[in-house]
Scaffold this motif. Structure first.
Motif, PDB file in Angstrom:
ATOM      1  N   LYS A  86       0.803  -1.230   0.000  1.00 38.41           N
ATOM      2  CA  LYS A  86       0.000   0.000   0.000  1.00 38.41           C
ATOM      3  C   LYS A  86       0.833   1.277   0.000  1.00 38.41           C
ATOM      4  O   LYS A  86       1.927   1.325   0.577  1.00 38.41           O
ATOM      5  N   TYR A  87       0.236   2.282  -0.578  1.00 33.73           N
ATOM      6  CA  TYR A  87       0.744   3.661  -0.517  1.00 33.73           C
ATOM      7  C   TYR A  87      -0.002   4.340   0.622  1.00 33.73           C
ATOM      8  O   TYR A  87      -1.225   4.446   0.591  1.00 33.73           O
ATOM      9  N   TRP A  88       0.730   4.750   1.649  1.00 33.22           N
ATOM     10  CA  TRP A  88       0.064   5.433   2.763  1.00 33.22           C
ATOM     11  C   TRP A  88       1.069   6.377   3.411  1.00 33.22           C
ATOM     12  O   TRP A  88       1.867   5.966   4.236  1.00 33.22           O
ATOM     13  N   SER A 111     -10.738   7.268  -7.012  1.00 35.72           N
ATOM     14  CA  SER A 111      -9.869   8.369  -7.430  1.00 35.72           C
ATOM     15  C   SER A 111      -8.752   7.845  -8.337  1.00 35.72           C
ATOM     16  O   SER A 111      -8.241   8.577  -9.174  1.00 35.72           O
ATOM     17  N   THR A 145      -9.054   2.039   2.286  1.00 39.06           N
ATOM     18  CA  THR A 145      -9.719   2.990   3.193  1.00 39.06           C
ATOM     19  C   THR A 145     -11.231   2.840   3.076  1.00 39.06           C
ATOM     20  O   THR A 145     -11.911   3.689   2.512  1.00 39.06           O
ATOM     21  N   MET A 167      -3.452   2.996  10.623  1.00 34.15           N
ATOM     22  CA  MET A 167      -4.642   3.857  10.590  1.00 34.15           C
ATOM     23  C   MET A 167      -5.309   3.918  11.975  1.00 34.15           C
ATOM     24  O   MET A 167      -5.670   4.984  12.462  1.00 34.15           O
ATOM     25  N   SER A 172     -11.282   2.865  -4.388  1.00 34.17           N
ATOM     26  CA  SER A 172     -10.251   3.567  -5.160  1.00 34.17           C
ATOM     27  C   SER A 172     -10.782   4.180  -6.449  1.00 34.17           C
ATOM     28  O   SER A 172     -10.199   4.031  -7.521  1.00 34.17           O
ATOM     29  N   ARG A 229      -0.826   4.276 -10.904  1.00 32.85           N
ATOM     30  CA  ARG A 229      -0.736   2.827 -11.117  1.00 32.85           C
ATOM     31  C   ARG A 229      -1.816   2.313 -12.071  1.00 32.85           C
ATOM     32  O   ARG A 229      -1.785   1.147 -12.457  1.00 32.85           O
ATOM     33  N   SER A 271      -8.964   9.358   1.758  1.00 30.30           N
ATOM     34  CA  SER A 271      -7.566   8.890   1.787  1.00 30.30           C
ATOM     35  C   SER A 271      -6.624  10.078   1.943  1.00 30.30           C
ATOM     36  O   SER A 271      -5.644  10.016   2.686  1.00 30.30           O
ATOM     37  N   THR A 272      -6.934  11.167   1.246  1.00 34.85           N
ATOM     38  CA  THR A 272      -6.061  12.344   1.315  1.00 34.85           C
ATOM     39  C   THR A 272      -5.964  12.825   2.760  1.00 34.85           C
ATOM     40  O   THR A 272      -4.877  13.092   3.275  1.00 34.85           O
ATOM     41  N   GLY A 321      -2.486   9.996  -6.008  1.00 32.14           N
ATOM     42  CA  GLY A 321      -1.308   9.127  -6.006  1.00 32.14           C
ATOM     43  C   GLY A 321      -1.550   7.793  -6.692  1.00 32.14           C
ATOM     44  O   GLY A 321      -0.868   7.421  -7.657  1.00 32.14           O
ATOM     45  N   SER A 322      -2.562   7.067  -6.206  1.00 38.80           N
ATOM     46  CA  SER A 322      -2.773   5.704  -6.714  1.00 38.80           C
ATOM     47  C   SER A 322      -3.176   5.692  -8.192  1.00 38.80           C
ATOM     48  O   SER A 322      -3.108   4.651  -8.843  1.00 38.80           O
TER      49      SER A 322
HETATM   50  O1  PMV Z   1      -4.441   7.618  -3.983  1.00 38.24           O
HETATM   51  P1  PMV Z   1      -5.231   7.789  -2.732  1.00 38.24           P
HETATM   52  O2  PMV Z   1      -4.997   9.124  -2.106  1.00 38.24           O
HETATM   53  O3  PMV Z   1      -6.696   7.498  -2.928  1.00 38.24           O
HETATM   54  O4  PMV Z   1      -4.680   6.710  -1.639  1.00 38.24           O
HETATM   55  C1  PMV Z   1      -4.814   5.329  -1.774  1.00 38.24           C
HETATM   56  C2  PMV Z   1      -4.630   4.676  -0.459  1.00 38.24           C
HETATM   57  C3  PMV Z   1      -4.890   3.179  -0.376  1.00 38.24           C
HETATM   58  O5  PMV Z   1      -5.921   2.794  -1.239  1.00 38.24           O
HETATM   59  C4  PMV Z   1      -5.291   2.837   1.045  1.00 38.24           C
HETATM   60  C5  PMV Z   1      -3.631   2.366  -0.681  1.00 38.24           C
HETATM   61  C6  PMV Z   1      -3.223   2.243  -2.123  1.00 38.24           C
HETATM   62  O6  PMV Z   1      -2.025   2.126  -2.357  1.00 38.24           O
HETATM   63  O7  PMV Z   1      -4.096   2.197  -3.005  1.00 38.24           O
END
Ligand code: PMV
Length: 325
Positions: A15-17, A104, A279, A242, A102, A141, A188-189, A137-138
């Motif tokens: 995960k990205y956190w 976003s 999240t 978290m 996810s 990917r 998430s932000t 961020g995510s």
């Molecule tokens: O990209 P964001 O800000 O929606 O953050 C994603 C956070 C997690 O879904 C919990 C982890 C991840 O890497 O997707």
């Protein structure tokens, strides 16, 4: 100029956190994910001198909070393209947004590809990934295909995602158990901003590189058991961070825990399945494709699951001629 893109959401195995640069959305650690075939955003963007203002319609609604973030991204695109025209943006998710699935990621990947194409610019996947990252961020990917690694990088130009393997590399699936369509209380932000308040954050950071290398090895070997054990432990570690942040972030509902316990029981009974959670309250069940039907049968007995979405590994963002307006 008008263009439409369709992009998948992705599920992170690592995960990205946490961010080391908030403005540029540079992550504190790299991450690894798989694009999802059945959670998609389609977005049409048109730039035109006819438009007086930017107009943003997401799932049929104009939402002020979301509009701001989209306009900031349009500004990034206008800057790159040296363009002054306002834009019309229409976007549609084939799944509920803001519940931890996810949206976003798929949304900003689709917006990036549609926006850049509508502005008449040609970009490499690497450049698209860098730009998508700045929106969410995510989202970086969701640009490359299949199984993906986001290289954390020290600068904007070195923080982007690359494809490790194409979608057909490994026949696994992500069965998402939707427990509730309620919007999450903390985005998430917002959650990422308080990550350093957890006493366990540094412990996590110190072993992230090791963890990523291990996961890449299990992926390379297609070792489902070791892969599954690692991603489940990773999800629990993320939620430990978290839960111990200040204020604490508790995304689970009672049904989330019921499914987590069921997964352990199913494994004991000989069905290899592992969970991961982002999240939100919904649970992603990672299973080999040959075992999907067995898993679905068990899940259908659980009260409290509102919907089940079966996802296969998928390609990244792509253009389509099916415009939304
Ligand atoms: O990209 P964001 O800000 O929606 O953050 C994603 C956070 C997690 O879904 C919990 C982890 C991840 O890497 O997707």
């Amino acid at each position: 100029m008008k263009a439409t893109a369709i992009a998948p959401s992705n599920i992170a195995f690592i995960k990205y956190w946490g961010k080391k640069n908030k403005r540029l959305r540079l992550p504190t650690n790299g991450s690894i994910s798989m694009n999802l075939s059945n959670l998609q955003t389609t977005t049409t963007v048109e730039f035109s001198p006819r438009f007086k203002n930017d107009e943003v319609i997401i799932d049929g609604e104009k939402d002020i909070n979301k509009t701001d973030r989209v306009i900031k991204h349009l500004d990034r695109i206008r800057k790159i393209a040296n363009l002054n025209d306002r834009a019309k943006v229409v976007s549609k998710n084939n799944f509920p947004s803001d519940t931890g699935l996810s949206s976003s990621a798929s949304a900003f990947a689709a917006l990036t590809l549609a926006g850049i194409s509508a502005a008449g610019i040609n970009m490499s996947k690497k450049e698209l990934s860098i730009l998508a990252r700045q929106g969410s961020g995510s989202a970086c990917r969701s640009i490359p295909d299949g199984f993906v690694e986001w290289l954390d990088g020290e600068t904007s130009d070195t923080s982007y995602a690359v494809s490790l393997y194409p979608p057909d590399y490994w026949h696994i699936a992500d069965v998402v158990a939707i427990i509730s369509n309620e919007k999450k209380e903390v985005s998430s932000t917002g959650g990422q901003e308080i990550v350093k308040s957890s006493p366990f954050f540094l412990t996590r950071l110190n072993h992230m590189r090791d963890k990523i290398e291990k996961l890449k090895l299990f992926l390379r070997e297609r070792n489902f058991r070791q892969f599954g054990e690692l991603i489940e432990a990773e999800a629990l570690e993320l939620h430990a961070i978290m839960i111990t942040s200040q204020p604490s972030l508790i995304y689970w509902l009672p049904e989330t825990v019921i499914i987590m316990k069921l997964v352990k029981k199913l494994r004991k009974g000989g069905l290899p399945v592992y969970f991961t959670i982002n999240t939100g309250q919904d649970v992603h069940l990672i299973v080999e494709q040959k075992n999907i039907q067995r898993l679905l049968k068990k899940l259908k007995l659980i009260r409290g699951i509102k919907n089940l979405i079966v996802n296969y590994p998928a390609g990244g963002a792509k253009l389509t001629e099916n415009h939304l307006f």
